[in-house]
Design a protein around this motif. Sequence first.
Motif, PDB file in Angstrom:
ATOM      1  N   GLU A  14       0.829  -1.207   0.000  1.00  0.00           N
ATOM      2  CA  GLU A  14       0.000   0.000   0.000  1.00  0.00           C
ATOM      3  C   GLU A  14       0.866   1.260   0.000  1.00  0.00           C
ATOM      4  O   GLU A  14       0.569   2.232  -0.707  1.00  0.00           O
ATOM      5  CB  GLU A  14      -0.951  -0.022   1.194  1.00  0.00           C
ATOM      6  CG  GLU A  14      -2.048  -1.079   1.046  1.00  0.00           C
ATOM      7  CD  GLU A  14      -2.839  -1.336   2.320  1.00  0.00           C
ATOM      8  OE1 GLU A  14      -2.452  -0.781   3.384  1.00  0.00           O
ATOM      9  OE2 GLU A  14      -3.823  -2.092   2.259  1.00  0.00           O
ATOM     10  N   LEU A  15       1.957   1.236   0.770  1.00  0.00           N
ATOM     11  CA  LEU A  15       2.872   2.377   0.784  1.00  0.00           C
ATOM     12  C   LEU A  15       3.551   2.556  -0.576  1.00  0.00           C
ATOM     13  O   LEU A  15       3.690   3.687  -1.070  1.00  0.00           O
ATOM     14  CB  LEU A  15       3.944   2.176   1.869  1.00  0.00           C
ATOM     15  CG  LEU A  15       3.495   2.397   3.312  1.00  0.00           C
ATOM     16  CD1 LEU A  15       4.537   1.863   4.276  1.00  0.00           C
ATOM     17  CD2 LEU A  15       3.241   3.881   3.572  1.00  0.00           C
ATOM     18  N   MET A  16       3.955   1.466  -1.191  1.00  0.00           N
ATOM     19  CA  MET A  16       4.634   1.556  -2.482  1.00  0.00           C
ATOM     20  C   MET A  16       3.676   1.949  -3.594  1.00  0.00           C
ATOM     21  O   MET A  16       4.042   2.702  -4.503  1.00  0.00           O
ATOM     22  CB  MET A  16       5.341   0.234  -2.797  1.00  0.00           C
ATOM     23  CG  MET A  16       6.516  -0.034  -1.864  1.00  0.00           C
ATOM     24  SD  MET A  16       7.374  -1.601  -2.136  1.00  0.00           S
ATOM     25  CE  MET A  16       8.261  -1.273  -3.654  1.00  0.00           C
ATOM     26  N   ALA A  17       2.436   1.485  -3.514  1.00  0.00           N
ATOM     27  CA  ALA A  17       1.444   1.854  -4.522  1.00  0.00           C
ATOM     28  C   ALA A  17       1.128   3.349  -4.477  1.00  0.00           C
ATOM     29  O   ALA A  17       0.792   3.960  -5.493  1.00  0.00           O
ATOM     30  CB  ALA A  17       0.162   1.039  -4.328  1.00  0.00           C
ATOM     31  N   ALA A  18       1.249   3.922  -3.283  1.00  0.00           N
ATOM     32  CA  ALA A  18       0.946   5.348  -3.115  1.00  0.00           C
ATOM     33  C   ALA A  18       2.127   6.242  -3.490  1.00  0.00           C
ATOM     34  O   ALA A  18       1.979   7.460  -3.587  1.00  0.00           O
ATOM     35  CB  ALA A  18       0.532   5.626  -1.675  1.00  0.00           C
ATOM     36  N   ALA A  19       3.296   5.642  -3.709  1.00  0.00           N
ATOM     37  CA  ALA A  19       4.493   6.424  -4.025  1.00  0.00           C
ATOM     38  C   ALA A  19       4.531   6.690  -5.526  1.00  0.00           C
ATOM     39  O   ALA A  19       5.062   5.902  -6.298  1.00  0.00           O
ATOM     40  CB  ALA A  19       5.742   5.661  -3.589  1.00  0.00           C
ATOM     41  N   SER A  20       3.960   7.813  -5.943  1.00  0.00           N
ATOM     42  CA  SER A  20       3.767   8.074  -7.369  1.00  0.00           C
ATOM     43  C   SER A  20       4.905   8.867  -8.007  1.00  0.00           C
ATOM     44  O   SER A  20       4.889   9.135  -9.205  1.00  0.00           O
ATOM     45  CB  SER A  20       2.452   8.823  -7.585  1.00  0.00           C
ATOM     46  OG  SER A  20       2.431  10.021  -6.823  1.00  0.00           O
ATOM     47  N   ASP A  21       5.899   9.286  -7.202  1.00  0.00           N
ATOM     48  CA  ASP A  21       7.010  10.052  -7.765  1.00  0.00           C
ATOM     49  C   ASP A  21       8.018   9.120  -8.432  1.00  0.00           C
ATOM     50  O   ASP A  21       8.269   8.021  -7.958  1.00  0.00           O
ATOM     51  CB  ASP A  21       7.742  10.836  -6.663  1.00  0.00           C
ATOM     52  CG  ASP A  21       6.887  11.944  -6.091  1.00  0.00           C
ATOM     53  OD1 ASP A  21       5.965  12.383  -6.798  1.00  0.00           O
ATOM     54  OD2 ASP A  21       7.122  12.351  -4.939  1.00  0.00           O
ATOM     55  N   GLY A  22       8.602   9.601  -9.527  1.00  0.00           N
ATOM     56  CA  GLY A  22       9.732   8.901 -10.121  1.00  0.00           C
ATOM     57  C   GLY A  22       9.363   7.832 -11.120  1.00  0.00           C
ATOM     58  O   GLY A  22       8.192   7.556 -11.385  1.00  0.00           O
ATOM     59  N   MET A  23      10.399   7.216 -11.678  1.00  0.00           N
ATOM     60  CA  MET A  23      10.213   6.153 -12.669  1.00  0.00           C
ATOM     61  C   MET A  23      11.369   5.166 -12.585  1.00  0.00           C
ATOM     62  O   MET A  23      12.379   5.410 -11.906  1.00  0.00           O
ATOM     63  CB  MET A  23      10.103   6.744 -14.079  1.00  0.00           C
ATOM     64  CG  MET A  23      11.365   7.414 -14.592  1.00  0.00           C
ATOM     65  SD  MET A  23      11.170   8.066 -16.278  1.00  0.00           S
ATOM     66  CE  MET A  23      11.273   6.550 -17.229  1.00  0.00           C
ATOM     67  N   MET A  24      11.196   4.041 -13.277  1.00  0.00           N
ATOM     68  CA  MET A  24      12.218   2.994 -13.319  1.00  0.00           C
ATOM     69  C   MET A  24      12.389   2.548 -14.772  1.00  0.00           C
ATOM     70  O   MET A  24      11.450   2.636 -15.574  1.00  0.00           O
ATOM     71  CB  MET A  24      11.816   1.802 -12.446  1.00  0.00           C
ATOM     72  CG  MET A  24      11.598   2.147 -10.995  1.00  0.00           C
ATOM     73  SD  MET A  24      11.109   0.715  -9.967  1.00  0.00           S
ATOM     74  CE  MET A  24      12.688  -0.145  -9.796  1.00  0.00           C
ATOM     75  N   ALA A  25      13.585   2.059 -15.097  1.00  0.00           N
ATOM     76  CA  ALA A  25      13.855   1.555 -16.445  1.00  0.00           C
ATOM     77  C   ALA A  25      14.851   0.412 -16.375  1.00  0.00           C
ATOM     78  O   ALA A  25      15.769   0.415 -15.544  1.00  0.00           O
ATOM     79  CB  ALA A  25      14.405   2.665 -17.326  1.00  0.00           C
TER      80      ALA A  25
END
Length: 295
Positions: free
Chosen positions: A116-127
């Motif tokens: 739930e904490l990670m789903a709410a973390a909307s900043d940033g991106m991954m590649a």
Amino acid sequence: MAKAAWVFPGQGSQSVGMGMDLADLPQTQARFAAAEAVLGWSVPEVIQDAEDKVSNTRYTQPCLYVLESLLVDLLKERGQTPDVVAGHSLGEYVALYAAGVFDFATGLSLVKQRSELMAAASDGMMAALLGFDRDDLQAQLAANPGAVLANDNNPGQVVISGTPAAVEAVMGSVKAKRAVKLNVSGAFHSPLMASAAETFAAVLAPVDFQESQVPVLSNVDPTPATEGSVLKQRLVQQMTGSVRWREISLALPSLGIDTVVEVGPGNVLTGLIKRTCKELALVNVGTLAQLESQG
């Protein structure tokens, strides 16, 4: 005598319908009921949802934990035991369960709050980057401090994480065979997860971690450990720290491991390890047929 490491995949290994060939087993029915009591929603309903609900972070992580922990118990019922355990990101929670550090419900409660904490973390991106020069990558990460090495998976595959501008700058600068943006909600395993990690550390604090029954290789520190307090501290660091999977793979032969069993859906981890340690025998246990082939 043969020595086996059990490894547990994380987010990205999920698929619609995974594990449902196990659904008729009484142990599976009991596990799904126990999971619903903790989660407040049905794991088999989510897994079978045609809209791929299982790939939403909020659901992915609990569903993988439930399925993989069930496979752990079914393997142990068949007389199988690991000599070492490790898990990739979310999979580390199943590794700790398999090693007896906490019980099923405790682990699932932690995973629920983590997801739930990670789903709410909307900043940033991954590649993901495949086929690159490691020195070149390190130089570009140094030049773009908003991006970090999030997953060091094997010599030819990594994942970077951070601010969109920094990640795109690194992607545009590093010569790689492939560079692919990942469909995730935030910059996992990077300093951008610091707020979520701080909240989660408070969740972890009161949870009692037992001494593990076998050595655990943690994502942030691939040296074997069994002490509960050490394993907990490593888990606290995991949300912002890099997943050092290449180093975990390289450590296995030095610990006398000759066989790696990937416990969970798919074959992501055995695929990564195959490219790092060609001498290891690789086994996958994610389906009923694969489970039954283990005796």
